[in-house]
Design a protein around this motif. Structure first.
Motif, PDB file in Angstrom:
ATOM      1  N   THR A   8     -57.891  21.299  15.385  1.00  0.00           N
ATOM      2  CA  THR A   8     -57.795  22.239  14.263  1.00  0.00           C
ATOM      3  C   THR A   8     -58.654  23.485  14.438  1.00  0.00           C
ATOM      4  O   THR A   8     -58.500  24.438  13.662  1.00  0.00           O
ATOM      5  CB  THR A   8     -58.212  21.574  12.945  1.00  0.00           C
ATOM      6  N   GLU A   9     -59.557  23.472  15.412  1.00  0.00           N
ATOM      7  CA  GLU A   9     -60.439  24.641  15.549  1.00  0.00           C
ATOM      8  C   GLU A   9     -60.792  24.863  17.018  1.00  0.00           C
ATOM      9  O   GLU A   9     -60.663  23.966  17.846  1.00  0.00           O
ATOM     10  CB  GLU A   9     -61.686  24.497  14.676  1.00  0.00           C
ATOM     11  N   SER A  18     -63.282  22.397  19.440  1.00  0.00           N
ATOM     12  CA  SER A  18     -62.766  21.132  19.973  1.00  0.00           C
ATOM     13  C   SER A  18     -61.679  21.377  21.010  1.00  0.00           C
ATOM     14  O   SER A  18     -61.559  20.618  21.976  1.00  0.00           O
ATOM     15  CB  SER A  18     -62.251  20.242  18.843  1.00  0.00           C
ATOM     16  N   ARG A  78     -55.305  17.090   9.391  1.00  0.00           N
ATOM     17  CA  ARG A  78     -55.324  17.899  10.615  1.00  0.00           C
ATOM     18  C   ARG A  78     -54.159  18.895  10.655  1.00  0.00           C
ATOM     19  O   ARG A  78     -53.846  19.451  11.697  1.00  0.00           O
ATOM     20  CB  ARG A  78     -55.273  16.967  11.831  1.00  0.00           C
ATOM     21  N   SER A 125     -58.657  10.574  15.061  1.00  0.00           N
ATOM     22  CA  SER A 125     -59.780  10.284  14.163  1.00  0.00           C
ATOM     23  C   SER A 125     -60.955   9.662  14.890  1.00  0.00           C
ATOM     24  O   SER A 125     -62.097   9.782  14.450  1.00  0.00           O
ATOM     25  CB  SER A 125     -59.327   9.360  13.032  1.00  0.00           C
ATOM     26  N   GLU A 175     -63.762  12.150  15.645  1.00  0.00           N
ATOM     27  CA  GLU A 175     -64.074  13.062  14.551  1.00  0.00           C
ATOM     28  C   GLU A 175     -65.384  12.678  13.857  1.00  0.00           C
ATOM     29  O   GLU A 175     -65.782  11.518  13.852  1.00  0.00           O
ATOM     30  CB  GLU A 175     -62.942  13.063  13.521  1.00  0.00           C
ATOM     31  N   THR A 176     -66.010  13.683  13.259  1.00  0.00           N
ATOM     32  CA  THR A 176     -67.176  13.447  12.414  1.00  0.00           C
ATOM     33  C   THR A 176     -66.746  13.268  10.962  1.00  0.00           C
ATOM     34  O   THR A 176     -67.298  12.443  10.231  1.00  0.00           O
ATOM     35  CB  THR A 176     -68.165  14.616  12.521  1.00  0.00           C
ATOM     36  N   THR A 177     -65.764  14.035  10.529  1.00  0.00           N
ATOM     37  CA  THR A 177     -65.103  13.890   9.237  1.00  0.00           C
ATOM     38  C   THR A 177     -63.624  14.161   9.484  1.00  0.00           C
ATOM     39  O   THR A 177     -63.265  14.749  10.505  1.00  0.00           O
ATOM     40  CB  THR A 177     -65.645  14.882   8.185  1.00  0.00           C
ATOM     41  N   GLY A 206     -60.359  15.564  10.308  1.00  0.00           N
ATOM     42  CA  GLY A 206     -59.944  16.897  10.719  1.00  0.00           C
ATOM     43  C   GLY A 206     -60.979  17.682  11.501  1.00  0.00           C
ATOM     44  O   GLY A 206     -60.674  18.751  12.030  1.00  0.00           O
ATOM     45  N   VAL A 207     -62.210  17.168  11.576  1.00  0.00           N
ATOM     46  CA  VAL A 207     -63.285  17.878  12.286  1.00  0.00           C
ATOM     47  C   VAL A 207     -63.704  17.057  13.490  1.00  0.00           C
ATOM     48  O   VAL A 207     -64.269  15.965  13.354  1.00  0.00           O
ATOM     49  CB  VAL A 207     -64.492  18.136  11.363  1.00  0.00           C
ATOM     50  N   LYS A 208     -63.455  17.575  14.677  1.00  0.00           N
ATOM     51  CA  LYS A 208     -63.746  16.862  15.902  1.00  0.00           C
ATOM     52  C   LYS A 208     -65.203  17.058  16.339  1.00  0.00           C
ATOM     53  O   LYS A 208     -65.838  18.074  16.055  1.00  0.00           O
ATOM     54  CB  LYS A 208     -62.827  17.346  17.032  1.00  0.00           C
ATOM     55  N   SER A 209     -65.708  16.066  17.084  1.00  0.00           N
ATOM     56  CA  SER A 209     -67.035  16.127  17.683  1.00  0.00           C
ATOM     57  C   SER A 209     -66.888  16.415  19.174  1.00  0.00           C
ATOM     58  O   SER A 209     -66.197  15.673  19.885  1.00  0.00           O
ATOM     59  CB  SER A 209     -67.762  14.792  17.490  1.00  0.00           C
TER      60      SER A 209
END
Length: 214
Positions: free
Chosen positions: A11-12, A15, A37, A184, A187-189, A191-194
Motif C-alpha cells: 500500500t505504500e 514496503s 489493503r 498480514s 504487517e504491524t497493523t 495494511g501497514v507492512k514492516s
C-alpha cells in the motif's frame, strides 16, 4: 530451485522498495474495497511507476470483479498477472477477455478441496474462510499444510494464509510448496507492512530451499 515469494497487499512506497530490494518475485496490489489493503487504480499507478523494469511482477487481486473493474485497474496499472477470487469458469472468462495470466484462489479445509484439474496459469491455496469472514482471503488463517503432501497439482501453485517470518520455513517443508504468498504476516497493523518482517520472511523462505539441498 529457489522458492518464489509474493508480498501481497502493498500500500505504500517503503514496503514496495523493501520487497524489491530483497528480491520478491511478485508484489500484490489489492483492488477489493473491503480489504484494509485496498488500492484505487490511481494509487496502484503511483506505486507501479516506482518499480524498475526488471523488478517483481505486478499481481492485481480481484474478488468477484466485473470486467469494467478489472479494465479500470489495467487502464492505470500495467499488471502482469490477475489473481482472481471467483469460480473457475469466471476465471477462465477473465483470462480470455484480458489475455493475461490468471491465478485462481482456492480455500481448502480438507484434501478433497484441492483442485484436480485446472486450465489456468496458477493456483493459490489457502485456508477456507470462516462463515462470518468479510473477505475470501487475507484473513491470516492457515490450514493443515500436510494436506498438500503428495498432491499432484494441475498447475503451478502458491501457498498462502497465516504465513509469517517465523513459520514460513516449516510451512514450505511440510507442504512442499515452491512459492509462498504473505500479506498480514508481515504487517504491524492491517495494511501497514514492516520492512524488517518483509526482509526476514523472504530470507527465511529462501533459506529453506538452501537447507534442503545441504
Amino acid at each position: 530451485m529457489s522458492i518464489g515469494v509474493k508480498i501481497c497487499g502493498i500500500t505504500e512506497p517503503a514496503s514496495l522498495e523493501t520487497a524489491i530490494e530483497y528480491g520478491a518475485d511478485w508484489v500484490g496490489f489489492v483492488f477489493f474495497p473491503r480489504s484494509p489493503r485496498f488500492l484505487t487504480p490511481a494509487q496502484g499507478a503511483d506505486l507501479s511507476i516506482r518499480m524498475p523494469t526488471n523488478g517483481p511482477a505486478r499481481v492485481g487481486l480481484f474478488v468477484k470483479a466485473q470486467d469494467s473493474d478489472i479494465q479500470a485497474a489495467l487502464d492505470e496499472v500495467p499488471l502482469d498477472i490477475l489473481q482472481i477470487y471467483d469460480t473457475p469458469s469466471r476465471a477462465a472468462e477473465i483470462r480470455n477477455r484480458f489475455g493475461l495470466p490468471v491465478w485462481l484462489a482456492y480455500g481448502v479445509s480438507t484434501r478433497s478441496d484441492l483442485p484436480a484439474y485446472s486450465d489456468l496459469d496458477g493456483l493459490l491455496i489457502e485456508a477456507r474462510p470462516q462463515i462470518d469472514a468479510l473477505r475470501p482471503g487475507g484473513n491470516g488463517q492457515s490450514f493443515d499444510w500436510h494436506l498438500t503432501q503428495n498432491w499432484h497439482p494441475p498447475a503451478p501453485w502458491m501457498l498462502a494464509g497465516g504465513l509469517t517470518p517465523e513459520n514460513v520455513s516449516q510451512a514450505i517443508a511440510t507442504s512442499g510448496a515452491q512459492a509462498v504468498d504473505v500479506s498480514s504476516g508481515v504487517e504491524t497493523t492491517p495494511g501497514v507492512k514492516s520492512a524488517e518482517k518483509i526482509r526476514t520472511f523472504i530470507q527465511n523462505a529462501r533459506s529453506t530451499c538452501a537447507r534442503s539441498k545441504s
